[in-house]
Design a protein around this motif. Sequence first.
Motif, short mmCIF file in Angstrom:
data_model
loop_
_atom_site.label_atom_id
_atom_site.label_comp_id
_atom_site.label_asym_id
_atom_site.label_seq_id
_atom_site.Cartn_x
_atom_site.Cartn_y
_atom_site.Cartn_z
N PHE A 30 -23.88 -39.63 2.10
CA PHE A 30 -23.65 -39.05 1.18
C PHE A 30 -24.45 -38.73 0.11
O PHE A 30 -24.22 -37.70 -0.80
N PHE A 31 -24.86 -39.67 -0.47
CA PHE A 31 -26.12 -39.62 -1.43
C PHE A 31 -26.96 -39.06 -1.20
O PHE A 31 -27.65 -38.14 -2.18
N LEU A 32 -27.35 -38.61 -0.35
CA LEU A 32 -28.49 -37.67 0.27
C LEU A 32 -28.14 -36.55 0.47
O LEU A 32 -28.79 -35.15 0.21
N ALA A 33 -27.24 -36.28 0.66
CA ALA A 33 -25.56 -34.72 0.83
C ALA A 33 -25.86 -34.39 -0.95
O ALA A 33 -26.15 -33.15 -0.47
N LEU A 34 -25.69 -35.06 -1.48
CA LEU A 34 -25.01 -34.84 -2.77
C LEU A 34 -26.60 -34.09 -3.78
O LEU A 34 -26.18 -33.17 -4.25
N LEU A 35 -27.41 -35.22 -3.12
CA LEU A 35 -28.89 -35.06 -3.83
C LEU A 35 -29.58 -33.61 -3.15
O LEU A 35 -29.36 -32.00 -3.59
N THR A 36 -29.15 -32.77 -1.88
CA THR A 36 -29.58 -32.43 -1.06
C THR A 36 -28.51 -30.32 -1.81
O THR A 36 -29.44 -29.78 -2.45
N GLU A 37 -27.30 -31.05 -1.59
CA GLU A 37 -26.44 -29.97 -2.32
C GLU A 37 -27.20 -29.11 -3.87
O GLU A 37 -26.39 -28.47 -4.65
N VAL A 38 -26.46 -30.56 -4.79
CA VAL A 38 -27.23 -30.55 -6.13
C VAL A 38 -28.09 -29.38 -6.58
O VAL A 38 -28.48 -28.78 -6.89
N TYR A 39 -29.81 -29.86 -6.09
CA TYR A 39 -30.74 -29.29 -5.93
C TYR A 39 -30.88 -28.06 -4.95
O TYR A 39 -30.91 -26.89 -5.65
N ALA A 40 -29.60 -28.05 -3.79
CA ALA A 40 -30.53 -26.48 -3.38
C ALA A 40 -29.36 -25.66 -4.31
O ALA A 40 -29.15 -24.40 -3.70
N ARG A 41 -28.44 -25.63 -4.54
CA ARG A 41 -27.72 -25.23 -5.27
C ARG A 41 -27.71 -24.99 -6.34
O ARG A 41 -27.39 -24.03 -7.51
N GLY A 42 -29.41 -25.70 -7.28
CA GLY A 42 -29.24 -25.29 -8.43
C GLY A 42 -28.04 -25.99 -9.39
O GLY A 42 -28.25 -25.35 -10.71
N LEU A 43 -27.90 -27.01 -9.46
CA LEU A 43 -26.23 -27.32 -10.25
C LEU A 43 -26.93 -28.79 -10.95
O LEU A 43 -26.50 -29.92 -11.37
N GLU A 44 -28.39 -28.64 -10.58
CA GLU A 44 -29.28 -30.40 -11.07
C GLU A 44 -29.56 -30.37 -12.75
O GLU A 44 -28.55 -31.63 -13.37
N ASP A 45 -28.61 -29.07 -13.51
CA ASP A 45 -28.58 -29.75 -14.66
C ASP A 45 -27.39 -28.58 -15.44
O ASP A 45 -27.11 -28.12 -16.76
N ALA A 46 -26.01 -28.97 -13.94
CA ALA A 46 -25.01 -28.17 -15.01
C ALA A 46 -24.57 -29.19 -15.24
O ALA A 46 -24.92 -30.68 -15.40
N VAL A 47 -23.92 -28.95 -16.37
CA VAL A 47 -23.62 -29.18 -17.65
C VAL A 47 -22.00 -29.81 -16.88
O VAL A 47 -20.74 -29.55 -15.42
N PRO A 48 -21.46 -31.71 -16.77
CA PRO A 48 -20.58 -32.63 -16.42
C PRO A 48 -18.95 -31.52 -16.07
O PRO A 48 -18.83 -31.66 -17.41
N MET A 49 -18.59 -31.86 -14.98
CA MET A 49 -16.95 -31.10 -14.71
C MET A 49 -15.98 -32.54 -15.61
O MET A 49 -16.06 -33.21 -14.99
N SER A 50 -14.87 -31.82 -16.45
CA SER A 50 -14.48 -33.44 -17.49
C SER A 50 -13.46 -33.54 -16.95
O SER A 50 -13.85 -34.88 -16.75
N LEU A 51 -12.45 -33.02 -15.35
CA LEU A 51 -11.25 -34.04 -15.11
C LEU A 51 -12.35 -34.60 -13.75
O LEU A 51 -11.85 -36.09 -14.29
N PRO A 52 -13.42 -34.06 -13.21
CA PRO A 52 -13.95 -34.98 -12.05
C PRO A 52 -14.57 -36.19 -12.54
O PRO A 52 -14.40 -36.92 -11.98
N LEU A 53 -15.13 -36.15 -13.65
CA LEU A 53 -15.97 -37.26 -14.62
C LEU A 53 -14.75 -38.49 -15.18
O LEU A 53 -15.35 -39.30 -15.27
N ALA A 54 -13.36 -38.07 -15.46
CA ALA A 54 -13.30 -38.77 -15.74
C ALA A 54 -12.25 -39.62 -14.86
O ALA A 54 -11.87 -40.73 -15.05
N VAL A 55 -11.80 -38.98 -13.76
CA VAL A 55 -11.77 -39.70 -12.77
C VAL A 55 -12.42 -40.91 -12.28
O VAL A 55 -12.38 -42.34 -12.17
N PHE A 56 -13.53 -40.38 -12.30
CA PHE A 56 -14.74 -41.12 -11.88
C PHE A 56 -14.79 -42.24 -12.97
O PHE A 56 -15.06 -43.34 -11.80
N LEU A 57 -14.93 -42.35 -13.90
CA LEU A 57 -15.08 -42.73 -14.98
C LEU A 57 -13.38 -43.70 -14.51
O LEU A 57 -14.14 -45.47 -14.44
#
Length: 186
Positions: free
Chosen positions: A52-79
Amino acid sequence: MSWFWVLFLFVILQRLAELLIARRNAACIRSLGGYEVGAEHYRYIVCLHIGFFLALLTEVYARGLEDAVPMSLPLAVFLVAQGLRVWVLSSLGRFWNTRIFVLPGSEPVRRGPYQFLRHPNYAVVALELLTLPLVFQAVYTALLFTLLNAFVLRVRIRAEERALCEATAYGEAMAEQPRFLPLRRK
């Protein structure tokens, strides 16, 4: 440091701290006469989480999402899931573990979120595996690992419940509790 790295490192450090807690709790339960069950599938859980952690890291970087602004709803649920995680750990106390440990004759925990669900810890993990990737738009990781986790949990929950029913009053105490979702029975 980007939001991605802040959350990513937070969760990694959280998991490492939990492994220390699990080790301490395992020693405690063993000293009281407890034993482990389901060890044969534990390696799949470890692989799932590392993957999971490797895939998350890979997908975020492969898709250029590392500097994306966090999405509010998923962040709220995660918190919210983080708060539930603390509630689960504090409710289970010495019985919380990443492995399945059984203490024969012990009373099932029925406090905290366990008064509503048989397996709130697994519900929290499922929420995390879904929402953490979605915070950074890593949709493929969210979907893949949600499905893989469901498959692994099916095996794990059956092994855990079988062992608890054989060695404790779990079956009687938790018979009316929903297993995983608050609105579903058994």
